[in-house]
Motif scaffolding. Structure first.
Motif, PDB file in Angstrom:
ATOM      1  N   THR A 148       0.811  -1.216   0.000  1.00  0.00           N
ATOM      2  CA  THR A 148       0.000   0.000   0.000  1.00  0.00           C
ATOM      3  C   THR A 148       0.848   1.272   0.000  1.00  0.00           C
ATOM      4  N   GLU A 149       2.055   1.203   0.524  1.00  0.00           N
ATOM      5  CA  GLU A 149       2.954   2.356   0.524  1.00  0.00           C
ATOM      6  C   GLU A 149       4.272   1.969  -0.129  1.00  0.00           C
ATOM      7  N   CYS A 150       4.748   2.797  -1.047  1.00  0.00           N
ATOM      8  CA  CYS A 150       5.984   2.486  -1.784  1.00  0.00           C
ATOM      9  C   CYS A 150       6.860   3.722  -1.889  1.00  0.00           C
ATOM     10  N   ASP A 151       8.168   3.528  -1.803  1.00  0.00           N
ATOM     11  CA  ASP A 151       9.089   4.631  -2.045  1.00  0.00           C
ATOM     12  C   ASP A 151       9.555   4.582  -3.496  1.00  0.00           C
ATOM     13  N   ALA A 152      10.410   5.516  -3.867  1.00  0.00           N
ATOM     14  CA  ALA A 152      10.871   5.595  -5.256  1.00  0.00           C
ATOM     15  C   ALA A 152      11.601   4.325  -5.668  1.00  0.00           C
ATOM     16  N   GLN A 153      12.370   3.762  -4.740  1.00  0.00           N
ATOM     17  CA  GLN A 153      13.119   2.539  -5.034  1.00  0.00           C
ATOM     18  C   GLN A 153      12.168   1.404  -5.421  1.00  0.00           C
ATOM     19  N   ASN A 154      11.089   1.261  -4.662  1.00  0.00           N
ATOM     20  CA  ASN A 154      10.100   0.226  -4.968  1.00  0.00           C
ATOM     21  C   ASN A 154       9.505   0.432  -6.349  1.00  0.00           C
ATOM     22  N   LEU A 155       9.135   1.661  -6.683  1.00  0.00           N
ATOM     23  CA  LEU A 155       8.507   1.945  -7.975  1.00  0.00           C
ATOM     24  C   LEU A 155       9.459   1.646  -9.135  1.00  0.00           C
ATOM     25  N   ILE A 156      10.743   1.952  -8.932  1.00  0.00           N
ATOM     26  CA  ILE A 156      11.734   1.656  -9.971  1.00  0.00           C
ATOM     27  C   ILE A 156      11.840   0.146 -10.185  1.00  0.00           C
ATOM     28  N   GLN A 157      11.911  -0.597  -9.096  1.00  0.00           N
ATOM     29  CA  GLN A 157      11.976  -2.057  -9.205  1.00  0.00           C
ATOM     30  C   GLN A 157      10.729  -2.619  -9.866  1.00  0.00           C
ATOM     31  N   PHE A 158       9.556  -2.062  -9.530  1.00  0.00           N
ATOM     32  CA  PHE A 158       8.316  -2.510 -10.163  1.00  0.00           C
ATOM     33  C   PHE A 158       8.368  -2.279 -11.667  1.00  0.00           C
ATOM     34  N   ALA A 159       8.922  -1.135 -12.075  1.00  0.00           N
ATOM     35  CA  ALA A 159       9.008  -0.819 -13.504  1.00  0.00           C
ATOM     36  C   ALA A 159       9.882  -1.829 -14.239  1.00  0.00           C
ATOM     37  N   VAL A 160      11.020  -2.172 -13.638  1.00  0.00           N
ATOM     38  CA  VAL A 160      11.921  -3.149 -14.256  1.00  0.00           C
ATOM     39  C   VAL A 160      11.250  -4.515 -14.354  1.00  0.00           C
ATOM     40  N   MET A 161      10.598  -4.932 -13.265  1.00  0.00           N
ATOM     41  CA  MET A 161       9.925  -6.235 -13.261  1.00  0.00           C
ATOM     42  C   MET A 161       8.738  -6.242 -14.220  1.00  0.00           C
ATOM     43  N   GLY A 162       7.965  -5.158 -14.223  1.00  0.00           N
ATOM     44  CA  GLY A 162       6.802  -5.077 -15.105  1.00  0.00           C
ATOM     45  C   GLY A 162       7.178  -5.131 -16.567  1.00  0.00           C
ATOM     46  N   ALA A 163       8.290  -4.490 -16.913  1.00  0.00           N
ATOM     47  CA  ALA A 163       8.747  -4.504 -18.306  1.00  0.00           C
ATOM     48  C   ALA A 163       9.163  -5.914 -18.721  1.00  0.00           C
ATOM     49  N   ALA A 164       9.863  -6.623 -17.821  1.00  0.00           N
ATOM     50  CA  ALA A 164      10.260  -8.003 -18.122  1.00  0.00           C
ATOM     51  C   ALA A 164       9.028  -8.882 -18.318  1.00  0.00           C
ATOM     52  N   TYR A 165       8.036  -8.681 -17.472  1.00  0.00           N
ATOM     53  CA  TYR A 165       6.783  -9.443 -17.566  1.00  0.00           C
ATOM     54  C   TYR A 165       6.058  -9.154 -18.873  1.00  0.00           C
ATOM     55  N   ALA A 166       6.008  -7.877 -19.266  1.00  0.00           N
ATOM     56  CA  ALA A 166       5.337  -7.495 -20.506  1.00  0.00           C
ATOM     57  C   ALA A 166       6.040  -8.068 -21.729  1.00  0.00           C
TER      58      ALA A 166
END
Length: 347
Positions: free
Chosen positions: A151-169
């Motif tokens: 429910t709460e994320c810092d910038a580091q979390n969002l960056i990691q999500f972006a990298v993981m999401g791109a790999a998934y896509a």
């Protein structure tokens, strides 16, 4: 090494119960030749239901688990029974390497807690994220994350999500360089929280990953098809997901009411039926089913609890694609190539 030809299925989860789960597995088996399945749950009940699917029976093995995780069970309660529940045993089969992925339609919180405890997070990942494909007006779905795990994320979390999401896509949508955006309250650079702006600065500066950062996207443009991956914290993501699902049901119910309001409307429905059927098929959540916990040391897919056999088959199909593409290794490799711990002040 995990068995990439085998999927472990929590046969006891989901609103429709065992009958729907096995019907979905049977449909998936027909679509994905060569796949085998470990059906986890009450062995007597599974064996009895499996008689209705003789073709599946030759490609499946029953793994007994005497208990079920209930929809109202707290994650802490479920974790204490992990070794005896169908959900926990399915995840354990991935950890043991007997299955390449686990699929469950059960309690999301319990599934997340069990998966994180058993499989751990990948090196360089602070928190796993829940990701799923959503329908758009474009030529393909859009991957959105996080959908409620954090429910709460810092910038580091969002960056990691972006990298993981791109790999998934790249795996699910067959894209070479997915377009990645951050969900925000405006498209201008100065909009949003410090965490969102800091994450954007880092993603905008990267040039060596197979993704294209496109900036910010507002909530009214989620389904336009202009982006392939949309990143946000789990609080905003879960609200957005429920809003999209609710809007799809609203449109469907509105059309149903409009076309049944008069004789003229009913005639209009018959004329426009091909178009309305196409719309219904496109918005049907069963055609987009299957959220995955990204960032773990194994693949665990969450099927929607209300999914029908088509939805279960879709979730299993997505799991099979992720296993065969070795998604976990891809994420680890991308993280290794991208220093997500860039000094925010120098981004």
């Amino acid at each position: 090494m995990p068995d990439t030809s085998t999927i472990a299925v929590d046969a006891m989860g989901g609103d429709g119960g065992l009958a729907v789960m096995l019907a979905g597995v049977a449909r998936a088996q027909g679509r994905h030749q060569g796949m085998r399945f470990l059906l986890v749950g009450d062995q007597d009940r599974i064996a009895d239901e499996l008689k209705n699917h003789p073709a599946l029976a030759t490609h499946a093995e029953i793994v007994h688990a005497p208990e079920i995780v209930g929809a109202s069970d707290k994650p802490s309660q479920a974790m204490r029974r992990a070794k005896t529940t169908s959900m926990g045993v399915a995840i354990a089969l991935v950890k043991q390497g007997r299955a390449g992925a686990a699929v469950s339609a059960g309690n999301t919180g319990a599934l997340m807690a069990m998966a994180k405890l058993a499989l751990r997070t990948l090196p360089g990942i602070d928190r796993p994220a829940l990701a799923a494909p959503l329908p758009t007006l474009g030529s393909n779905d859009v991957v959105m994350l996080d959908l409620g795990a954090n429910t709460e994320c810092d910038a580091q979390n969002l960056i990691q999500f972006a990298v993981m999401g791109a790999a998934y896509a790249r795996v699910i949508l067959d894209l070479e360089s997915p377009r990645v955006a951050l969900l925000n309250i405006g498209s201008e650079d100065q909009k949003g929280t410090d965490e969102i702006r800091d994450a954007a600065a880092v993603l905008r500066a990267q040039t060596h990953l197979p993704l294209a950062f496109t900036g910010f996207v507002e909530g009214d443009k989620l389904a336009r098809g202009d982006h392939d991956v949309i990143v946000c914290d789990g609080f905003a993501g879960n609200i957005a997901l429920k809003s999209v699902e609710g809007t799809a049901r609203f449109v469907g119910d509105l059309l149903k009411r409009a076309f049944s309001s008069s004789v003229r409307s009913k005639i209009g429905f018959l004329i426009s039926r091909p178009a309305t059927e196409l719309l219904r098929d496109h918005l049907d959540p069963n055609n987009h089913n299957g959220a995955v916990f990204l960032g773990l040391g194994g693949i665990v897919v969450k099927s929607h609890g209300s999914a029908n056999e088509l939805g279960v088959a879709t979730a299993i199909g997505n799991a099979a694609k992720m296993v065969r593409a070795d998604l976990t290794h891809r994420i680890a490799e991308d993280l290794g190539n991208f220093d997500a711990k860039v000094d925010m002040g120098q981004a």
